[in-house]
Design a protein around this motif. Structure first.
Motif, PDB file in Angstrom:
ATOM      1  N   ILE A 155     -12.084  34.165  26.284  1.00 59.03           N
ATOM      2  CA  ILE A 155     -11.956  35.085  25.155  1.00 59.03           C
ATOM      3  C   ILE A 155     -13.365  35.537  24.767  1.00 59.03           C
ATOM      4  O   ILE A 155     -14.268  34.714  24.647  1.00 59.03           O
ATOM      5  N   ASP A 185      -7.070  46.821  20.492  1.00 60.87           N
ATOM      6  CA  ASP A 185      -6.380  45.531  20.360  1.00 60.87           C
ATOM      7  C   ASP A 185      -6.925  44.608  21.436  1.00 60.87           C
ATOM      8  O   ASP A 185      -6.580  44.735  22.604  1.00 60.87           O
ATOM      9  N   PRO A 219      -7.451  41.160  23.404  1.00 60.90           N
ATOM     10  CA  PRO A 219      -6.788  39.878  23.640  1.00 60.90           C
ATOM     11  C   PRO A 219      -7.595  38.708  23.076  1.00 60.90           C
ATOM     12  O   PRO A 219      -8.802  38.618  23.280  1.00 60.90           O
TER      13      PRO A 219
END
Length: 257
Positions: free
Chosen positions: A220, A243, A245
């Protein structure tokens, strides 16, 4: 001692107190979530109610030298073999701070860094947009041995004070070293022709050449928020989304700021 055998780290958190209170508080909340159990040395220009150890350097302004002075103060205060930097306008994952450098003689940078567009008077339509700039990283993404960081950063500060450090050279030790050395040779040749070679001295080339950088990548990404008052100029990459992840929408993360 190999860093993989060392679990203790200190976070060096730096702020110049230039951000709105709500914004900086939200970033601090998320940093505490990502660093739970890891001590934080907060280095600020005005008193801040944040961190386990708090250092106030005074209102020394915004410059590369003032930034480096704050970082040096934090490194000197750290008691652990490994340090990690955290900047007041970046968002971090827990995974980032769990990284243990394989050695303590190398500067390790997380290369999974996205830009989060929050405020830009020239492009208000891009608010909330994430973008990725390949091969871009920085000091905010650094995890490194405390001793080598103290040596490199104190030497760098001394070079700046002597007028030897060019901003054309990356501020991050080891990062893009070959590119920096090639550029230094060009600048040195030009300065020599103009009779001003002392500004780009052999000491600077030695400093750039001695450090090595390597890179790791979290699953991430971390986020560098672009809020219109960044010390570095506005930047955007071409890989874009609203958006991300692991994070979701930037507006939801920074709601209320």
């Amino acid at each position: 001692m190999a860093a993989k055998d060392v679990k203790e780290k200190t976070i060096i958190y730096c702020t110049d107190n230039s951000l709105p209170e709500k914004f900086i508080r939200r970033c601090q909340e998320l940093l505490l979530k990502a660093t739970e159990g890891i001590p934080i040395v907060c280095v600020s220009q005005k008193p801040v109610d944040f961190g386990d150890v708090r250092i106030v350097v005074g209102e020394i302004g915004r410059s590369w030298l003032s930034l480096f002075k704050q970082q040096d103060a934090g490194i000197a205060e750290a008691k652990t073999p490994v340090i990690a930097f955290a900047e007041h306008d970046c968002l971090y994952t827990r995974e980032h701070f769990e990284f243990d450098p394989p050695d303590l003689e190398t500067f390790w940078y997380n290369k999974n860094l996205w830009l989060g567009q929050w405020s830009d008077n020239a492009h208000p339509e891009l608010k909330g947009m994430y973008s990725f700039w390949p091969n871009r990283t920085g000091q905010s993404q650094l995890i490194v041995g405390r001793d080598i960081a103290l040596q490199a950063y104190s030497e760098r500060e001394a070079l700046i004070e002597k007028g030897c450090l060019s901003r054309a050279v990356p501020a991050e030790p080891g990062h893009k070293k070959d590119e920096a050395l090639r550029l230094l040779e060009k600048l040195y040749d030009r300065a020599t022709r103009e009779g001003d070679s002392h500004m780009i001295s052999g000491y600077l080339k030695e400093w750039v050449a001695k450090w090595t950088a390597r890179y790791f990548e979290t699953k991430i990404p971390n986020i560098d928020i672009r809020h219109g008052n960044n010390f570095s100029r506005g930047k955007r990459g071409w890989n874009r989304t609203y958006d991300l992840p692991g994070w979701g929408k930037l507006g939801d993360i920074l709601s209320g700021t």
